[in-house]
Each structure stands twice: as structure tokens, then as C-alpha cells.
Design a protein around this motif. Sequence first.
Motif, mmCIF file in Angstrom:
data_model
loop_
_atom_site.group_PDB
_atom_site.id
_atom_site.type_symbol
_atom_site.label_atom_id
_atom_site.label_comp_id
_atom_site.label_asym_id
_atom_site.label_seq_id
_atom_site.Cartn_x
_atom_site.Cartn_y
_atom_site.Cartn_z
ATOM 1 N N ASP A 106 0.818 -1.211 0.000
ATOM 2 C CA ASP A 106 0.000 0.000 0.000
ATOM 3 C C ASP A 106 0.855 1.265 0.000
ATOM 4 O O ASP A 106 0.409 2.321 -0.449
ATOM 5 C CB ASP A 106 -0.929 0.002 1.218
ATOM 6 C CG ASP A 106 -2.084 -0.986 1.066
ATOM 7 O OD1 ASP A 106 -2.413 -1.331 -0.077
ATOM 8 O OD2 ASP A 106 -2.642 -1.413 2.093
ATOM 9 N N ARG A 107 2.085 1.161 0.504
ATOM 10 C CA ARG A 107 2.951 2.351 0.606
ATOM 11 C C ARG A 107 3.857 2.528 -0.606
ATOM 12 O O ARG A 107 4.009 3.635 -1.129
ATOM 13 C CB ARG A 107 3.810 2.246 1.882
ATOM 14 C CG ARG A 107 4.771 3.432 2.086
ATOM 15 C CD ARG A 107 3.996 4.716 2.358
ATOM 16 N NE ARG A 107 4.875 5.852 2.537
ATOM 17 C CZ ARG A 107 5.364 6.599 1.544
ATOM 18 N NH1 ARG A 107 5.056 6.300 0.283
ATOM 19 N NH2 ARG A 107 6.140 7.638 1.795
ATOM 20 N N PHE A 108 4.476 1.445 -1.095
ATOM 21 C CA PHE A 108 5.480 1.573 -2.152
ATOM 22 C C PHE A 108 5.042 1.008 -3.495
ATOM 23 O O PHE A 108 5.742 1.189 -4.496
ATOM 24 C CB PHE A 108 6.785 0.886 -1.718
ATOM 25 C CG PHE A 108 7.432 1.512 -0.520
ATOM 26 C CD1 PHE A 108 8.080 2.737 -0.628
ATOM 27 C CD2 PHE A 108 7.366 0.899 0.714
ATOM 28 C CE1 PHE A 108 8.669 3.331 0.475
ATOM 29 C CE2 PHE A 108 7.953 1.474 1.827
ATOM 30 C CZ PHE A 108 8.597 2.706 1.712
ATOM 31 N N GLY A 109 3.934 0.306 -3.546
ATOM 32 C CA GLY A 109 3.428 -0.207 -4.808
ATOM 33 C C GLY A 109 3.923 -1.604 -5.136
ATOM 34 O O GLY A 109 4.979 -2.038 -4.651
ATOM 35 N N PRO A 110 3.174 -2.343 -5.947
ATOM 36 C CA PRO A 110 3.486 -3.751 -6.215
ATOM 37 C C PRO A 110 4.756 -3.976 -7.024
ATOM 38 O O PRO A 110 5.440 -4.977 -6.845
ATOM 39 C CB PRO A 110 2.252 -4.247 -6.966
ATOM 40 C CG PRO A 110 1.617 -3.020 -7.530
ATOM 41 C CD PRO A 110 1.902 -1.923 -6.558
ATOM 42 N N ARG A 111 5.087 -3.071 -7.937
ATOM 43 C CA ARG A 111 6.267 -3.283 -8.786
ATOM 44 C C ARG A 111 7.538 -3.351 -7.951
ATOM 45 O O ARG A 111 8.317 -4.313 -8.056
ATOM 46 C CB ARG A 111 6.390 -2.152 -9.812
ATOM 47 C CG ARG A 111 7.634 -2.250 -10.680
ATOM 48 C CD ARG A 111 7.747 -1.055 -11.622
ATOM 49 N NE ARG A 111 8.061 0.165 -10.903
ATOM 50 C CZ ARG A 111 9.298 0.590 -10.619
ATOM 51 N NH1 ARG A 111 10.342 -0.137 -10.993
ATOM 52 N NH2 ARG A 111 9.492 1.725 -9.984
ATOM 53 N N ARG A 112 7.768 -2.327 -7.134
ATOM 54 C CA ARG A 112 9.009 -2.263 -6.349
ATOM 55 C C ARG A 112 9.094 -3.421 -5.353
ATOM 56 O O ARG A 112 10.153 -4.043 -5.187
ATOM 57 C CB ARG A 112 9.079 -0.936 -5.597
ATOM 58 C CG ARG A 112 9.156 0.300 -6.475
ATOM 59 C CD ARG A 112 9.285 1.543 -5.609
ATOM 60 N NE ARG A 112 9.303 2.766 -6.386
ATOM 61 C CZ ARG A 112 8.231 3.479 -6.701
ATOM 62 N NH1 ARG A 112 7.032 3.057 -6.295
ATOM 63 N NH2 ARG A 112 8.318 4.589 -7.405
ATOM 64 N N VAL A 113 7.973 -3.695 -4.677
ATOM 65 C CA VAL A 113 7.991 -4.686 -3.608
ATOM 66 C C VAL A 113 8.257 -6.085 -4.155
ATOM 67 O O VAL A 113 9.143 -6.806 -3.666
ATOM 68 C CB VAL A 113 6.671 -4.650 -2.812
ATOM 69 C CG1 VAL A 113 6.620 -5.795 -1.801
ATOM 70 C CG2 VAL A 113 6.526 -3.311 -2.090
ATOM 71 N N GLU A 114 7.523 -6.487 -5.191
ATOM 72 C CA GLU A 114 7.714 -7.856 -5.687
ATOM 73 C C GLU A 114 9.062 -8.037 -6.362
ATOM 74 O O GLU A 114 9.730 -9.055 -6.156
ATOM 75 C CB GLU A 114 6.591 -8.258 -6.645
ATOM 76 C CG GLU A 114 6.750 -9.696 -7.099
ATOM 77 C CD GLU A 114 5.579 -10.226 -7.904
ATOM 78 O OE1 GLU A 114 5.762 -11.266 -8.561
ATOM 79 O OE2 GLU A 114 4.495 -9.621 -7.868
ATOM 80 N N ALA A 115 9.487 -7.065 -7.151
ATOM 81 C CA ALA A 115 10.773 -7.203 -7.826
ATOM 82 C C ALA A 115 11.909 -7.329 -6.810
ATOM 83 O O ALA A 115 12.818 -8.151 -6.979
ATOM 84 C CB ALA A 115 11.021 -5.998 -8.739
ATOM 85 N N GLY A 116 11.861 -6.534 -5.735
ATOM 86 C CA GLY A 116 12.898 -6.610 -4.719
ATOM 87 C C GLY A 116 12.897 -7.940 -3.986
ATOM 88 O O GLY A 116 13.961 -8.548 -3.762
ATOM 89 N N LEU A 117 11.717 -8.424 -3.625
ATOM 90 C CA LEU A 117 11.647 -9.668 -2.883
ATOM 91 C C LEU A 117 12.061 -10.870 -3.721
ATOM 92 O O LEU A 117 12.614 -11.848 -3.195
ATOM 93 C CB LEU A 117 10.226 -9.870 -2.342
ATOM 94 C CG LEU A 117 9.843 -9.008 -1.142
ATOM 95 C CD1 LEU A 117 8.379 -9.213 -0.779
ATOM 96 C CD2 LEU A 117 10.726 -9.326 0.068
ATOM 97 N N LEU A 118 11.819 -10.817 -5.026
ATOM 98 C CA LEU A 118 12.211 -11.952 -5.866
ATOM 99 C C LEU A 118 13.731 -12.143 -5.896
ATOM 100 O O LEU A 118 14.212 -13.254 -6.164
ATOM 101 C CB LEU A 118 11.675 -11.780 -7.287
ATOM 102 C CG LEU A 118 10.197 -12.135 -7.485
ATOM 103 C CD1 LEU A 118 9.778 -11.914 -8.937
ATOM 104 C CD2 LEU A 118 9.908 -13.577 -7.079
ATOM 105 N N LEU A 119 14.487 -11.094 -5.604
ATOM 106 C CA LEU A 119 15.942 -11.262 -5.487
ATOM 107 C C LEU A 119 16.273 -12.194 -4.328
ATOM 108 O O LEU A 119 17.210 -13.007 -4.406
ATOM 109 C CB LEU A 119 16.614 -9.907 -5.289
ATOM 110 C CG LEU A 119 16.439 -8.886 -6.430
ATOM 111 C CD1 LEU A 119 17.148 -7.587 -6.075
ATOM 112 C CD2 LEU A 119 16.969 -9.446 -7.751
ATOM 113 N N LEU A 120 15.500 -12.087 -3.228
ATOM 114 C CA LEU A 120 15.693 -12.998 -2.098
ATOM 115 C C LEU A 120 15.317 -14.427 -2.479
ATOM 116 O O LEU A 120 15.974 -15.389 -2.056
ATOM 117 C CB LEU A 120 14.858 -12.541 -0.901
ATOM 118 C CG LEU A 120 15.236 -11.213 -0.257
ATOM 119 C CD1 LEU A 120 14.293 -10.916 0.906
ATOM 120 C CD2 LEU A 120 16.676 -11.248 0.227
ATOM 121 N N ALA A 121 14.262 -14.581 -3.271
ATOM 122 C CA ALA A 121 13.859 -15.919 -3.704
ATOM 123 C C ALA A 121 14.954 -16.571 -4.540
ATOM 124 O O ALA A 121 15.247 -17.771 -4.394
ATOM 125 C CB ALA A 121 12.555 -15.842 -4.501
ATOM 126 N N ALA A 122 15.567 -15.789 -5.437
ATOM 127 C CA ALA A 122 16.663 -16.324 -6.253
ATOM 128 C C ALA A 122 17.828 -16.745 -5.371
ATOM 129 O O ALA A 122 18.427 -17.816 -5.578
ATOM 130 C CB ALA A 122 17.117 -15.271 -7.267
#
Length: 406
Positions: free
Chosen positions: A72-88
Motif C-alpha cells: 500500500d505504501r510503495f506499490g506492487p512493482r518495487r515490492v515484488e521485484a525486490g523480494l524476488l531477489l531474495l527468492a533467487a
Amino acid sequence: MNQSNQRRLWISLFLPFAAGYFLSYLFRTANAVIGPVLARELALGDNALGLLTSTYFLAFGAAQLPLGMLLDRFGPRRVEAGLLLLAAAGAAVFALSDTLGGLASGRALIGLGVSACLMASFKAFSQWFPPERQASLTGWIMASGGLGALAASKPLELALGFASWREIALGLAATTLLVAALLWFLVPDKAGEEKQAGGFAAQMAGVRSIFASRHFWRYAPMGFFFTGGFMAVQGLWASRWMTVLEGLAGTGIAYRLTLISAAMLAGFLFMGFFATRLVRRGISLDKLYLGAMLVALACFGLISAQPTLAGNLLWPVLGACFSLSNISYSLVAQAFPPALSGRANTALNLLVFAGAFGLQWGIGILVDNLQAAGWTGDAAFRAAFFSLLGGQLLALLWLFLGGRRS
């Protein structure tokens, strides 16, 4: 919005999120096929295998409340793209580990990294599409997850014939990095959303209002026991059940898991094609949800009581009904304003993944303890499945009583 702009938005917004959720579901269910290989290589018991697999759910669930505020604060693009780096990174750790602790750490990082894949897509849809399209869009994004589950069944078993599980995990790490890049560079941002979300105190007040809502708690137990319970069973214990209770081998189990995943995909596609039309014709999604849950519990009851009775039919029907259980996200979110949509969906998702983690690990603990007490393997698994079924029946009763109060 003209047709050309709609097509451009579909490509730049829907497809990257669909790729992310495909990976999320593939990671979630891969241990149903890889788990027996790991158990043989590392001599893991049911308890250890359940813990290893469920660390994904633990990390995923723990991320949900802060995730809602971040979306709700930073938007879906930034949040998911950043977290997927952790998944990798988690997939790489998993691939390079030789101990239970290392494998569990990798699974936990993967769970944290993909924790936004579905919720971020829901948030993006609420920003860019009208309310009457939300249920169908939910079906389409869930269909991409169904494809991920399908890829984690027979195709994954075939892949293990050509590559080791470590090589497959490294390949998934590289693919996850690619999807993160697509999200970062292709997905548009919705201007002004950050200002509407407010500061930390305002966001926490929104979270409290969700957890104080009777409407939310009407669906929460079903999220825990049914949606979370099915994820726990599908992600690990279905394959063990089929081995112990039905005597199926690897090829037969992979075939059955493929049927389940195909039925889930069919259910998601049904939502995508028909949910919006049903709403426009005045057909209640709440009734569709309740009907699907009744059929699902009847199937699970028959599977638990008669393991060898029509397994190739009952398991896929259960999978199709599970796909319709995701209507609950739309039903919960409808009671809250759009600015709370990220937090409302992640609050329900927290209960779902708490159930997936607790029930997946709990089934392993119960089975191991019963066998240590002298129970046979088939009796121990039956007791575990009937225990889960009892929780689901109580949750369904609560859902009916909540509807009558409303």
C-alpha cells in the motif's frame, strides 16, 4: 481506455505478475516430487521432511502483514521485484546445501522472496481495473499458479531424469532473477497511491480495523484449515499418502499430481472466464464459494475413509474446488476500501499460510509420534487426515453461522 492501451497494459502488467506467481507455485509444490529424492539422499524422516517443506510457509506467512503495508505504501512493482531477489538467493542456497539446516534456510528465503507474488498482483489489479473485473482477474492470475503446480508434477519428475535436483534449483534461481527484472522494467506505477496509504500509524490503524472486522473472521478459519490445509497436503503429504495408503510408485504419483494440478488450472480458468459474468448476472460468488467448499470436504472425507476409491477422480475434484476457494480473497476485500486492499488480502493470506505451515509440519509430527507409539503407517496417516478434516468441518460450520448472523 481504448483497446490498444488495454492490450499494452495487459502485457506490461498482467504477464510479469503471472510469471512471478507461476514461479511461486512451482517453488511451493516442488517438494512433493523432490522430497522423496531428498529423503533418500539425506535420510530424512517424515517429521524432518515436513519441517523442511513447511519453512517456506513459515517465512511466507510471517511476511504477510508487513507486506500489506509495503504494497500500500510503495506499490506492487518495487515490492515484488525486490523480494524476488531474495527468492533467487534462496534457490541458490537450497541447491548448494548438504544439511537439513541449509536446505531449510534456502526454503525459508524462497518463501520470503515469493511472498508478494499473489498479493502484489491483487494490489495492481485493484489499482488499474474496475471492481467487477477483480474476480476474473483473480482467476487468471491463479491460473498461472495452476500452471506452476502442473510444472511441479510430471514435468518436474521428467526433468529429474535429465538433471539433478541441485541443477534444477540453480536453473530456477536464474529464472527468478529474470522475472524480477521484467517486473522492475515493465510494470507501470500508479501515481498518487503512496500518498493515499499514509504513514506507519495510519497503516497500522488500517490493519487493526481489518482484524477487528467480523466479516474478516467469518472467512479466516476456512483460510486456515481448508486453503492452508490443502496447500499442506498438496505440497507434501498427498504423495506420501499415495505411497503408504495406495501403494503408488513415483510414476503413478506424478500422474496423480498432474491430474490434480490440471483440475486446479481448470478451476482457475473457470473463474477467469465466468466470474465477472456471474457477478453481472446477479449470481452470488458467496454461494459459489460455499458450494465448492461443501464438495471439497465431501471429497476429502471419502479420500480419508476410502483411500483406494476413485483416487484419480476424487483428488482432481478436490483440486478444482481448492481453486475456487480463492474466491474468498475477493469476498474479504469487498468489505474494505481500495486503500486497504493490500492489507486486507495479506491479512487473510497470513491465516492461510499459518495453516499451511502449522498443518504441514503438524501432520509429520503426528504421523511420526503415532508410528513411534506402535501404529502402522496407514493408520497414522488416516488419523492425521481425519484430524485435518475435523478442523475443516468446524471452519465450515463457523462460515455458515457467520452468514446467518450477517
